[in-house]
Design an enzyme around this catalytic site. Sequence first.
Site, short mmCIF file in Angstrom:
data_model
loop_
_atom_site.label_atom_id
_atom_site.label_comp_id
_atom_site.label_asym_id
_atom_site.label_seq_id
_atom_site.Cartn_x
_atom_site.Cartn_y
_atom_site.Cartn_z
N LYS A 261 8.43 73.06 64.92
CA LYS A 261 8.06 72.37 66.14
C LYS A 261 8.36 70.89 65.97
CE LYS A 261 4.23 75.53 67.23
NZ LYS A 261 2.75 75.66 67.30
N LYS B 28 -1.92 85.81 71.38
CA LYS B 28 -2.87 84.97 70.68
C LYS B 28 -4.11 85.79 70.34
CE LYS B 28 -0.90 80.80 70.85
NZ LYS B 28 -0.65 79.95 69.66
N ASP C 164 3.23 78.51 60.35
CA ASP C 164 3.22 77.50 61.42
C ASP C 164 2.46 76.26 60.94
OD1 ASP C 164 3.19 75.98 63.70
OD2 ASP C 164 2.01 77.36 64.90
N ASP D 14 9.86 80.29 70.98
CA ASP D 14 8.59 80.26 71.71
C ASP D 14 8.56 78.94 72.45
OD1 ASP D 14 6.01 80.52 72.64
OD2 ASP D 14 5.08 79.96 70.73
#
Length: 327
Positions: free
Chosen positions: A247, A151, A225, A297
């Site tokens: 996601k 990150k 993302d 992830d």
Amino acid sequence: MRTVKSYPESWPLHTPFVIARGSRTEAKIVVVEIEQDGVKGTGEATPYARYGETEASVLAQIADLLPALQQGMTREALQHALPAGAARNAIDSALWDLESRQQRQDLWMLSHTRPPDAVVTAQTVSIDTPAAMASSARALWQHGATLLKIKLDDTFITERLMAIRTAVPEATLIVDANESWQAEGLAARCQLLADLDVAMLEQPLPAGQDAVLANFIHPLPICADESCHTRDSLPQLQGRYEMINIKLDKAGGLTEALALAAAAKSLGFDLMVGCMICTSRAIHAALPLAGEARFADLDGPTWLAVDVEPAIQIRAGKVLIAASAAG
């Protein structure tokens, strides 16, 4: 007639989780339980402030659908009743889990996907000083993690990455800037990442500024993302990104996520499957996507001080599917 319950939960983290837009010390989630004929399915979702969600707003969306859910609302009908987001994901996941338990089939059988023996998952190194991030990366590597997700924000990029690469010269690194970079200087930063053998850069620019990437020559893959939620996102991403991060909380559940994965692959995108900070329930719901993904992830539960039982088995940087399939 079904019985439907929804409620919030808070799960403390063992270590603060720090990304470009802030830090957190607990995972705040919403749980949905749907029981029918003595069989109960459970789903969870993580409301995300970045998308204007709170626990209260998600619970309100779920409450509006209680009569329809009690009368037998299907997953297909759900797709039209709620927009993509955490509320739809919590319900969709509960319906998948209910059907899985009713039919005594795992999610792979129901979704017509094939489970791998194990899934290599990224282990996240959250933002800190260069020395602390290098120490965290080294500790993860020493415990068997081979894929590390770094990150970053807009500061100390070179110092942090060089310290990490020195600490773990053989690790596969992916970098997530969480929308914190700007177009100016992006080319130089991408070259730095390539020189340090970083495998992929995730969402460097704010969502909505993707047009900058249309004619941008870059030496490593870039993954969408925050810019990718459902199949409707894909036309704007072509020619700008090589990969998308799927996601369940963004897509609104596994139903749309599976369709998104198929559509993205047909357009030539590589896939990543990701998660929020969550319990093992959320990882179990996402596992049917893992076999098709270039990167997974799914380390959300590893940040929790305590997880649900039964917990997903994540050891040495791998999600052990055989141990976790029963959920």
